[in-house]
Design a protein around this motif. Structure first.
Motif, PDB file in Angstrom:
ATOM      1  N   UNK A 126       0.828  -1.202   0.000  1.00 40.76           N
ATOM      2  CA  UNK A 126       0.000   0.000   0.000  1.00 40.76           C
ATOM      3  C   UNK A 126       0.866   1.257   0.000  1.00 40.76           C
ATOM      4  N   UNK A 127       1.963   1.208   0.770  1.00 39.86           N
ATOM      5  CA  UNK A 127       2.905   2.337   0.797  1.00 39.86           C
ATOM      6  C   UNK A 127       3.475   2.570  -0.600  1.00 39.86           C
ATOM      7  N   UNK A 128       3.868   1.477  -1.247  1.00 39.55           N
ATOM      8  CA  UNK A 128       4.475   1.577  -2.574  1.00 39.55           C
ATOM      9  C   UNK A 128       3.478   2.108  -3.599  1.00 39.55           C
ATOM     10  N   UNK A 129       2.261   1.619  -3.527  1.00 37.58           N
ATOM     11  CA  UNK A 129       1.231   2.053  -4.464  1.00 37.58           C
ATOM     12  C   UNK A 129       0.946   3.545  -4.288  1.00 37.58           C
ATOM     13  N   UNK A 130       0.967   4.001  -3.044  1.00 37.91           N
ATOM     14  CA  UNK A 130       0.727   5.420  -2.760  1.00 37.91           C
ATOM     15  C   UNK A 130       1.832   6.267  -3.388  1.00 37.91           C
ATOM     16  N   UNK A 131       3.080   5.785  -3.272  1.00 38.21           N
ATOM     17  CA  UNK A 131       4.209   6.495  -3.876  1.00 38.21           C
ATOM     18  C   UNK A 131       4.082   6.482  -5.397  1.00 38.21           C
ATOM     19  N   UNK A 132       3.671   5.340  -5.937  1.00 37.14           N
ATOM     20  CA  UNK A 132       3.571   5.195  -7.391  1.00 37.14           C
ATOM     21  C   UNK A 132       2.398   5.969  -7.967  1.00 37.14           C
ATOM     22  N   UNK A 133       1.351   6.128  -7.166  1.00 39.64           N
ATOM     23  CA  UNK A 133       0.179   6.847  -7.633  1.00 39.64           C
ATOM     24  C   UNK A 133      -0.589   6.101  -8.702  1.00 39.64           C
ATOM     25  N   UNK A 134      -0.676   4.775  -8.575  1.00 40.96           N
ATOM     26  CA  UNK A 134      -1.380   3.978  -9.576  1.00 40.96           C
ATOM     27  C   UNK A 134      -2.488   3.163  -8.914  1.00 40.96           C
ATOM     28  N   UNK A 135      -3.413   2.677  -9.751  1.00 42.66           N
ATOM     29  CA  UNK A 135      -4.483   1.828  -9.265  1.00 42.66           C
ATOM     30  C   UNK A 135      -4.203   0.406  -9.710  1.00 42.66           C
ATOM     31  N   UNK A 136      -4.278  -0.531  -8.775  1.00 42.30           N
ATOM     32  CA  UNK A 136      -3.958  -1.917  -9.118  1.00 42.30           C
ATOM     33  C   UNK A 136      -5.092  -2.880  -8.789  1.00 42.30           C
ATOM     34  N   UNK A 137      -6.215  -2.356  -8.352  1.00 41.98           N
ATOM     35  CA  UNK A 137      -7.334  -3.221  -8.040  1.00 41.98           C
ATOM     36  C   UNK A 137      -7.034  -4.161  -6.891  1.00 41.98           C
ATOM     37  N   UNK A 138      -7.411  -5.406  -7.049  1.00 44.77           N
ATOM     38  CA  UNK A 138      -7.211  -6.395  -5.994  1.00 44.77           C
ATOM     39  C   UNK A 138      -6.085  -7.366  -6.319  1.00 44.77           C
ATOM     40  N   UNK A 139      -5.073  -6.879  -6.996  1.00 44.26           N
ATOM     41  CA  UNK A 139      -3.953  -7.737  -7.357  1.00 44.26           C
ATOM     42  C   UNK A 139      -3.178  -8.173  -6.119  1.00 44.26           C
ATOM     43  N   UNK A 140      -2.484  -9.287  -6.252  1.00 46.24           N
ATOM     44  CA  UNK A 140      -1.613  -9.740  -5.184  1.00 46.24           C
ATOM     45  C   UNK A 140      -0.443  -8.784  -5.038  1.00 46.24           C
ATOM     46  N   UNK A 141       0.232  -8.851  -3.896  1.00 42.83           N
ATOM     47  CA  UNK A 141       1.284  -7.903  -3.563  1.00 42.83           C
ATOM     48  C   UNK A 141       2.338  -7.735  -4.653  1.00 42.83           C
ATOM     49  N   UNK A 142       2.998  -8.821  -5.019  1.00 47.11           N
ATOM     50  CA  UNK A 142       4.084  -8.715  -5.988  1.00 47.11           C
ATOM     51  C   UNK A 142       3.561  -8.338  -7.364  1.00 47.11           C
ATOM     52  N   UNK A 144       1.172  -6.367  -7.900  1.00 45.54           N
ATOM     53  CA  UNK A 144       0.961  -4.923  -7.837  1.00 45.54           C
ATOM     54  C   UNK A 144       2.266  -4.184  -8.079  1.00 45.54           C
ATOM     55  N   UNK A 145       3.321  -4.637  -7.440  1.00 43.64           N
ATOM     56  CA  UNK A 145       4.625  -3.994  -7.596  1.00 43.64           C
ATOM     57  C   UNK A 145       5.112  -4.119  -9.033  1.00 43.64           C
ATOM     58  N   UNK A 146       4.804  -5.243  -9.685  1.00 43.83           N
ATOM     59  CA  UNK A 146       5.238  -5.449 -11.071  1.00 43.83           C
ATOM     60  C   UNK A 146       4.596  -4.440 -12.028  1.00 43.83           C
ATOM     61  N   UNK A 147       3.488  -3.838 -11.627  1.00 48.56           N
ATOM     62  CA  UNK A 147       2.828  -2.858 -12.478  1.00 48.56           C
ATOM     63  C   UNK A 147       3.441  -1.472 -12.350  1.00 48.56           C
TER      64      UNK A 147
END
Length: 209
Positions: A126-142, A144-147
């Motif tokens: 969640x921290x990483x997604x906030x930094x990235x500013x992207x939406x990943x839906x309900x993807x698994x952790x890794x 999400x990071x791959x996106x």
């Protein structure tokens, strides 16, 4: 007083050097991928059993001062830190990378490396997604990071580096005042038994489940 950027850069330099050493291996320590293959072979291809035994062995190494100090002496870091700190980071990073390999992921992939760094310091997806500013839906952790784009992964790594140098310091694991050449002797084990177990649990959840 060092700026946040300077502190972040030092943290990333430490992480990058230890991760590269973990992938390549040291004269007295095999690479993360080789380690994963050995444990998988010894446990007849059972990933769950192999991961548990690998974790237990690395926890034991992190609590053996002589072992980690010796490893630290083999790692030439871009900034001077005590040998026991360098040795513990190496053992911990190598364990995480080996667990990634056991889980079928490529430790050489940038997103896997970033996930390994996040796992070490306790940063959430969640921290990483906030930094990235992207939406990943309900993807698994890794997944999400791959996106996350490569340039943003660099930004996340910077945040991880800062957390390594500051959050751990607040907990007494790393004393920032001693991360300089004039400090003298070691600061003690970077990761004690309980911290190592917690990091191992996060790594197993992230890469194996």
């Amino acid at each position: 007083m060092a700026s946040e950027v300077e502190i972040s850069n030092k943290g990333v330099q430490i992480l990058d050097k230890c991760y590269a050493s973990a992938l390549k291996g040291l004269p007295t320590s095999e690479s993360a991928v080789t380690l994963a293959k050995e444990y998988l072979s010894k446990n007849n291809g059972d990933v769950e059993k192999a991961s548990k035994k690998l974790i237990n062995a690395q926890i034991a190494k992190c609590t053996t001062t002589g072992f980690v100090t010796g490893l630290g002496g083999l790692i030439t870091l871009p900034i001077a830190i005590p040998a026991d700190v360098a040795g513990n980071i190496y053992v911990q990073i190598r364990m995480i990378a080996a667990l990634a390999a056991l889980g079928g992921y490529n430790p050489y992939d940038d997103s896997v490396k970033t996930m390994a760094y996040m796992t070490l310091v306790g940063m959430t997806v969640e921290d990483a997604i906030k930094i990235a500013g992207i939406k990943v839906g309900n993807k698994l952790a890794l997944q999400a990071v791959k996106q996350i784009p490569g340039k943003v992964l660099v930004k996340i790594n910077q945040r991880v580096g800062f957390r390594l140098m500051t959050k751990f310091g607040e907990k007494g694991i790393i004393n920032l005042a001693k991360l300089v050449p004039v400090a003298g002797g070691g600061v003690g084990a970077l990761l004690d038994l309980f911290t190592t177990k917690a990091i191992a649990a996060r790594a197993k959840k992230a890469f194996i489940g």
